[in-house]
Motif scaffolding. Sequence first.
Motif, PDB file in Angstrom:
ATOM      1  N   PRO A 175       0.797  -1.231   0.000  1.00 59.83           N
ATOM      2  CA  PRO A 175       0.000   0.000   0.000  1.00 59.83           C
ATOM      3  C   PRO A 175       0.829   1.281   0.000  1.00 59.83           C
ATOM      4  O   PRO A 175       0.399   2.302  -0.552  1.00 59.83           O
ATOM      5  N   ALA A 176       1.998   1.216   0.575  1.00 63.71           N
ATOM      6  CA  ALA A 176       2.823   2.427   0.616  1.00 63.71           C
ATOM      7  C   ALA A 176       3.370   2.778  -0.765  1.00 63.71           C
ATOM      8  O   ALA A 176       3.735   3.923  -1.022  1.00 63.71           O
ATOM      9  N   ASP A 177       3.442   1.791  -1.652  1.00 60.08           N
ATOM     10  CA  ASP A 177       3.963   2.019  -2.997  1.00 60.08           C
ATOM     11  C   ASP A 177       3.044   1.350  -4.013  1.00 60.08           C
ATOM     12  O   ASP A 177       3.274   0.209  -4.427  1.00 60.08           O
ATOM     13  N   PRO A 178       2.007   2.033  -4.418  1.00 63.18           N
ATOM     14  CA  PRO A 178       1.022   1.409  -5.328  1.00 63.18           C
ATOM     15  C   PRO A 178       1.585   1.055  -6.691  1.00 63.18           C
ATOM     16  O   PRO A 178       0.940   0.333  -7.447  1.00 63.18           O
ATOM     17  N   THR A 179       2.767   1.570  -7.023  1.00 63.65           N
ATOM     18  CA  THR A 179       3.356   1.188  -8.310  1.00 63.65           C
ATOM     19  C   THR A 179       3.912  -0.234  -8.257  1.00 63.65           C
ATOM     20  O   THR A 179       4.131  -0.850  -9.295  1.00 63.65           O
ATOM     21  N   ALA A 180       4.133  -0.725  -7.047  1.00 65.34           N
ATOM     22  CA  ALA A 180       4.810  -2.021  -6.919  1.00 65.34           C
ATOM     23  C   ALA A 180       3.917  -3.180  -7.340  1.00 65.34           C
ATOM     24  O   ALA A 180       4.409  -4.177  -7.877  1.00 65.34           O
TER      25      ALA A 180
END
Lengths: 228, 781
Positions: free
Chosen positions: B166-171
């Motif tokens: 959630p902290a990095d939606p690009t992941a």
Amino acid sequence: MKPNPPEVTVPVLTRRQFGLIVGGGALLLAAGGTYGVVSRSTTNSAELVATAFGSLSVVNAGRLARLDAQGRPATKSLAAAASRITGPGAVAPLSGASRPGPGGQGVSLALHTHDGGVLPDSGWPQPANFTWGDVVLLEVTLTNSRPEPVLFAPGQLRLKLVPSGITVTPQDFNRGPGVIAAGATERLWISYLAPHDALDMELEYSEPEQDGTTSLALPLLTASQVKS
Amino acid sequence: MSPLDLHINDGFLPMVDGSLVYHRGFGDRRTLVTDPRPSLAVSPRVFLRNGTVVASRTYPLKAAVPPLGRPAPAAKDPANPGEFLVRRAYWASFFPDRTLIAETGSTISIRVTNHLAQEHALQFLNAGPGNGHVGTGVIKPGQTKTLEFTAPKAGTYLYCDPGAVPADPTADPVQRVLGLFGALLVTDPASPWLPTPNGPEFERQWLWMLHNVDPVWAGIASRNGTVDPDKTPVFPRYFTLNGRSGFQSLAASMDEALNRVREEDTLMSGSARHIDVRNFSQAAAAGTLRTGQLMRFLNAGVVHHQLHFHGNHLWTVSRNGAPFPRTGGRVDADGHIVLQQWEDVIEMHPLDRKDSVLPVRRPPEATDQVWNARNEDWFYPMHCHAEPSQVARGGMYPGGLVGHWTVAAPGPENNPAPHELFRSQVDFSSQQMHEGSPATEFRQTPDVAHEFKFFNRQMKFDDGGEFEMWTFETENSGRIYPAPLVRVTEGQVFHGTIRPSKRVHTIHWHGIEPDPRNDGVGHTSFEVSGSYTYQWQPDRGQPGNPNVGAAGTYFYHCHVNTTLHVQMGMFGPLIIDPAVHPDFPVTKGARRAFVDGPEYDIGTETMLVPYSLDPRWHELNHAAGLSGDDAGLDRFEPKHFYLLGGELAPVPDKEGPLFLTRIRARMAGGTVKPTLLRLLNANYFPVNAYFTDAAGKRVAMAELIAHDGRPFRDTSSPSGPARPISATGPLRTSIINFGAAERYDMLLRPPAPGTYTLTVDLLDWITGKVILSRNIPVIAE
């Protein structure tokens, strides 16, 4: 988009201006002339293919010219095209047609280069933009043997060209995406553009929830010339 | 207050080819996967400042609703014949499904129920304190959670299921690709026609959500499997704009209800008007305004999109919630320009948000006679120039992420005219209007004229690769690739006559903005099988005026089955030079980049054209995919990468591909002017171009002066001269990142004589990883 005159309420292709390239040069017909070939199978002889929901089969198959002698779309609707196969004015079905064996004529779509490719000597007008000039028209029955409705969309049925394996999106259909009721059998007319030199074709069915596809052989739809 | 109920549902949606593909989505009612009309997108809702939630496709709620989405003008513009004043603070805007609107000061309260068998979440990206994300956290199957937060600052935001990180939606984009996404628009109810207090004021606004659909991922998910992007890399086969592709996106289907919705919420249109980018709040009379329409772009997909607008450049004002400055500006660490500017290609990285103004003004390269005689709507395409996104299931160009916009026919009664409708995407793709040898309307005597003859041949490249190439030659050009340079001076009448040989082609003058007949696009005019003479006249620049002038770098290309034909090589560079202005004389041996722009050294002016090549495509035929066949045109796998181009002063003396093998960079001083390097990305994927010294250290030797044929200017004064940014605060950088069809002009400013290196990395359009790389020496002398 190109604007249409305001009075045109259902502007189906009326302003199209297809160029003509006619193989052989001697096939221009009078206004309204159309070309077509039918190879028709019947429900008695149709191959039945099992699907996750029941079965499907092809009960009518035809091959028509996409353009008339003037280079306009030969039919304005799928119903009109279907009537040329099953209606009173249908062109005669071919008899004795058989599927080509191994080594039979295939298609070489992927290998044409820009100037190396030539329009097939079709005997009927071909679009000058080098899109395909034949229409393969199929009537398909779908039987849902399940006790609940199932989802179905015509786009799950693609024409497969053999041996290249290239699949083709439907050009038109008379039944949009929706459900087939439990226990029901529905009939669907569906059309595809096809290259004039493609003889061996299959109907490929994919189920939205399943991995993989099912193929159904089609009767041989040769492209001999018939005019009506 | 009652929260808005959202339901995480799944179901099957019809694609543009008539197939069903499994999706998930945030719906507004519970539906089952077997529902033929599953609720996978919430219809637009408005969170009001008074605490209520209203269902409405339009906002402001009490504003007049534009018929078919097209605002009628207020009156003729007395100062600008043929153009109109628009109504100020008058028209509502339609919004597409998946849009949530929140007034500033409101509380966004959403109750989310997960009806699926997996854990999911709802997260608003960058909408929390400190630009952080705010979301529900994990919602277990069958569980309901309520999310409540104060509306963030005015702007656009994406919401989605953020996936595993959630902290990095690009992941982890899997749930987003499956359909769990939408847009939040936050607006100040006291000034709803202003995106920020500083503008730009607009007539109405449009919200565009870009998305990609991968049927294989969808199939795995439909069987309750887990999609592992490492094992099954994403392969989008459908590319949507507000949920639709191809002819459905263009309101050209037989579904009249759908067409109406598209006209209302997706396809921009309006009367021609005069604008000034220095001040979008310029009022000519009470209740009127000279301004354009605001575009809100959000990329919810995984593909790096390049939105190219024909007819008008757009004025970009912000990215990812950060307003661009009007003065100064900078190049960020990734190589992107942070400055308000004109663009004809809007670069959209995955999860990007951008705001731009579509002027809806007279296309500047239309000749006076053609403009004055118009009596019908003029349609202009918008398409993504990352061309694999222009097909559906490997073919049926233009069947992907496309739209259009319209300059309305003149007159106060300007309802959209009916246009041609199609039964299917196959019909739309295979029946583009073509004409043999149509006439050029209001033909004039040209100042510059060329004939463009098609040819094809095998060409050998500098890595030993040999490929079938298709391109154009002109009278004395020889058979070179790219096609010959075209050079025109502002104000000159240009004629380009196409002779397509045995097939059907067009020439689109990318970035040049004439009337539709001379724009070279089949579905807005015609394709050519005989010959046609395109006619246009580049707009004249004026010193200090940011609204006029065409001097800069462009290219031309075939627009028939474009995805294939451009890759096959049917393009060439196009440069518009400024006419010399008496206030800005030119040193001998030098030329100005634009009317009041910096001088550069003619002898070392250089063009760099990064171009990558997929050999499989070079075995396809002219009309591959157009009949509905899956030609694999959505699968571009470059195996070769070239730096084409060269110095522009000498005429090429050999045939075949022209390679840029080195750049000579003048050490400027006195009468010696710097070298101008013109960049044109002829790839479908983005590139990074960066300069290093002998030790491999980055060198900020590129001074960016123009983009997409428009100078960077300081537009901070609402009415004063907009000086070139090169004169007020140069944009210096060591790196530039740019995508398909973008052009940049840069002056080379090496810090000292010596040899430097320019490296160009070709990046994957999804992962951003370097696929191939090339470098050349830059010799400063």
